[in-house]
Design an enzyme around this catalytic site. Structure first.
Site, mmCIF file in Angstrom:
data_model
loop_
_atom_site.group_PDB
_atom_site.id
_atom_site.type_symbol
_atom_site.label_atom_id
_atom_site.label_comp_id
_atom_site.label_asym_id
_atom_site.label_seq_id
_atom_site.Cartn_x
_atom_site.Cartn_y
_atom_site.Cartn_z
ATOM 1 C CB CYS A 197 -0.923 -0.053 1.210
ATOM 2 S SG CYS A 197 -1.699 1.475 1.620
ATOM 3 C CD GLU A 198 -0.287 5.173 -3.973
ATOM 4 O OE1 GLU A 198 -0.893 6.105 -4.075
ATOM 5 O OE2 GLU A 198 0.551 4.851 -4.956
ATOM 6 C CG HIS A 199 -2.425 5.555 1.058
ATOM 7 N ND1 HIS A 199 -3.592 4.873 0.696
ATOM 8 C CD2 HIS A 199 -2.200 6.619 0.001
ATOM 9 C CE1 HIS A 199 -4.255 5.443 -0.572
ATOM 10 N NE2 HIS A 199 -3.237 6.556 -0.896
ATOM 11 C CG HIS A 200 -0.749 3.272 6.034
ATOM 12 N ND1 HIS A 200 -2.019 3.158 5.454
ATOM 13 C CD2 HIS A 200 -1.052 4.406 6.794
ATOM 14 C CE1 HIS A 200 -2.880 4.011 5.716
ATOM 15 N NE2 HIS A 200 -2.213 4.686 6.492
ATOM 16 C CD GLN A 209 -8.085 -4.572 -4.274
ATOM 17 O OE1 GLN A 209 -7.716 -4.680 -3.028
ATOM 18 N NE2 GLN A 209 -9.287 -5.084 -4.870
ATOM 19 C CG HIS A 217 -6.157 -3.490 1.470
ATOM 20 N ND1 HIS A 217 -5.246 -2.448 0.613
ATOM 21 C CD2 HIS A 217 -7.039 -4.040 0.567
ATOM 22 C CE1 HIS A 217 -5.968 -2.705 -0.669
ATOM 23 N NE2 HIS A 217 -6.769 -3.817 -0.605
ATOM 24 C CB CYS A 219 -3.054 -0.235 5.845
ATOM 25 S SG CYS A 219 -4.145 -0.333 4.318
#
Length: 204
Positions: A93-96, A134, A162, A164
């Protein structure tokens, strides 16, 4: 001040500008900021291992669809649906920068050309092995197949879990995220789309 000087000696990354620090020195600095001692036995080689691990998990940045499909397109007189389902994928995941993983289901309706079956999972991997969301990954897989094969249509469904959401935040361990991308006849023809979705409908 004395503590800072000692830290700089133990962790060389602290004693130089960030841009001059090696990747391993940066990971050692992160360990230090988390409250760990990068010089203890269990962590001594962790920066090296993490560097190698991240290079593997993000190797999609160094791959191209053209290289993956090299000499794998064939002229075939076949115009029925081709489905490859339950393709395992693992991404970050690019956020976390936490993993998300699951299964991809890919179908296309040929128009004079087909692609080698083993190449479809490879296309999935090219985009999975990057920092991702995704939704974007689903679209990228569909676009890659559409651009390469020029079929009558493409359908892609991804089902993912996920970490996250599972390990932090709402902490919901049983949730699944489903995304889809429909192109050509998969989008315009209800019967084609329904046939695809019935073939890949999960049994849980």
């Amino acid at each position: 001040m004395e503590t800072e000087l000692s830290a700089a000696k133990a962790h060389p990354a602290l004693a130089k500008p960030l841009g001059e620090a090696s990747t391993q020195e940066i990971y050692a600095e992160l360990l230090s900021r988390l409250g760990e001692d990068p010089t203890r036995d269990g962590l001594l080689r962790t920066p090296e291992r993490v560097e190698k691990s991240m290079a593997f998990l993000t190797r999609g940045y160094t791959q191209s669809i053209e290289e993956v499909l090299h000499e794998a397109l064939f002229d075939v007189d076949y115009d029925e649906m081709v489905v490859v389902k339950d393709i395992e994928f693992y991404s970050l995941c690019e956020h976390h920068m936490l993993p998300f993983f699951g299964r991809a289901h890919v179908a296309y309706l040929p128009q004079g050309k087909v692609v080698g079956l083993s190449k479809i999972p490879r296309i999935v991997d090219v985009f999975a092995r990057r920092l991702q969301v995704q939704e974007r990954m689903t679209q990228q897989i569909a676009e890659a197949i559409e651009d390469a094969v020029h079929p009558q249509g493409v359908g892609v469904v991804l089902e993912g879990q996920h970490l996250c959401m599972m390990m932090r935040g709402v902490e919901k361990q049983s949730s699944w995220t489903t995304t889809s991308a429909m192109r050509g006849v998969f989008k315009t023809q209800v019967q084609t789309r329904s046939e695809f979705l019935s073939l890949v409908r999960p049994v849980r």
